[in-house]
Design a protein around this motif. Sequence first.
Motif, PDB file in Angstrom:
ATOM      1  N   LYS A  44       0.800  -1.226   0.000  1.00  0.00           N
ATOM      2  CA  LYS A  44       0.000   0.000   0.000  1.00  0.00           C
ATOM      3  C   LYS A  44       0.836   1.282   0.000  1.00  0.00           C
ATOM      4  O   LYS A  44       0.329   2.349   0.336  1.00  0.00           O
ATOM      5  N   GLN A  45       2.082   1.193  -0.417  1.00  0.00           N
ATOM      6  CA  GLN A  45       2.936   2.379  -0.413  1.00  0.00           C
ATOM      7  C   GLN A  45       2.804   3.208  -1.684  1.00  0.00           C
ATOM      8  O   GLN A  45       2.918   4.435  -1.636  1.00  0.00           O
ATOM      9  N   PHE A  46       2.571   2.536  -2.830  1.00  0.00           N
ATOM     10  CA  PHE A  46       2.581   3.250  -4.102  1.00  0.00           C
ATOM     11  C   PHE A  46       1.378   2.863  -4.959  1.00  0.00           C
ATOM     12  O   PHE A  46       0.857   1.749  -4.874  1.00  0.00           O
ATOM     13  N   LEU A  47       0.967   3.829  -5.783  1.00  0.00           N
ATOM     14  CA  LEU A  47      -0.060   3.600  -6.801  1.00  0.00           C
ATOM     15  C   LEU A  47       0.584   3.753  -8.162  1.00  0.00           C
ATOM     16  O   LEU A  47       1.252   4.763  -8.441  1.00  0.00           O
ATOM     17  N   ALA A  48       0.406   2.758  -9.029  1.00  0.00           N
ATOM     18  CA  ALA A  48       0.892   2.835 -10.406  1.00  0.00           C
ATOM     19  C   ALA A  48      -0.264   3.171 -11.330  1.00  0.00           C
ATOM     20  O   ALA A  48      -1.366   2.628 -11.185  1.00  0.00           O
ATOM     21  N   ALA A  49      -0.021   4.081 -12.267  1.00  0.00           N
ATOM     22  CA  ALA A  49      -1.033   4.488 -13.234  1.00  0.00           C
ATOM     23  C   ALA A  49      -0.455   4.366 -14.634  1.00  0.00           C
ATOM     24  O   ALA A  49       0.660   4.833 -14.897  1.00  0.00           O
TER      25      ALA A  49
END
Length: 330
Positions: A44-49
């Motif tokens: 839950k540290q990063f969101l990839a788009a």
Amino acid sequence: MSVILATAGYDHKIRFWEAPSGICSRVLEYKGSQVNKLEITPDKQFLAAGGNPCNPTQRQPCIRLYDIANSKQGQPVLELEGHNGNVTSLGFQRDGRYLYSGSEDGTIKLWDLRNPKYSRSFNAEAQVRSVCLRVDQDEIISGDANGNVKVWDLGSGGNGSTKNDGCIHQTRPAGRRTGGCLIQTAIQAVDIAEDSRTLVAVSNHGTVYAWDPLSGNYFDKPELATFRAHTKHGSYCLHARIAPDCRHLCTTGSDGTAKLWDINTWKLAQDLKDSQWVWDAAFCADSSYLVTASSDSTARLWNLRTGEVVRQYHGHQNAVTCVALNDSSV
């Protein structure tokens, strides 16, 4: 950060939501492109788009990673360049060591998140519509615009110079011949259950194909099931995902529905009716809730025990095309 919920779409905005209340807690601008796909790291540290790198006026990074915890940081913490077409699919390896992606440029790429350059590239020879990872093997499954389902061995190939280098199994379930001509139907989505007992591929015309990957070669034996999930005339399937508990398959379509199918019987379990195209869907960790993304600029949270909408997420100014949800305790 017990629950991370994010949506994005054609308004070039990524929105984070307080899932229980429906309040938008953060908005990020995704400059130069619509957003096609979102994925949250397991920790839950990063969101990839993923979007389209081929902006008419300025080339953009194809994949951007955002720090979830730092709400004051509006810029990506990492930008990945290498695809030359729309990024259609993203995923993370379970411990977050690497990211994998599929693109309309016909390649599947692996990325070490310590480096903005991809480490491996597989040439699929056709626009890649969907990819997924088999967690008990170093294998990626892809579905493409030519109707192929392919299995890629991550332990071999991947230099990108040879067509199908690293492809160990493949089939074209939707291909048929009419008057001596091969009619191709694109594979819109692929997914594999977490227990690896069920692999599904769904054509853009809504036909589901299912196999048991544990029965030797993926495609040597007859399919477990073949059926039409979205039957309304002129409708298309847009996405498919198997629930974490491996009991249901969700398909979404242009007919304004998200449908849940019992994997044991392949019978329709629930028919969730939206108002417009349903582009994407994401299950919660215990498979009891589903979030859908719709062309009416709204995301919806469904209670799958009752089949009712319990929350709506408003704020986007155009179609919501992708959703990411991580409420796991791991």
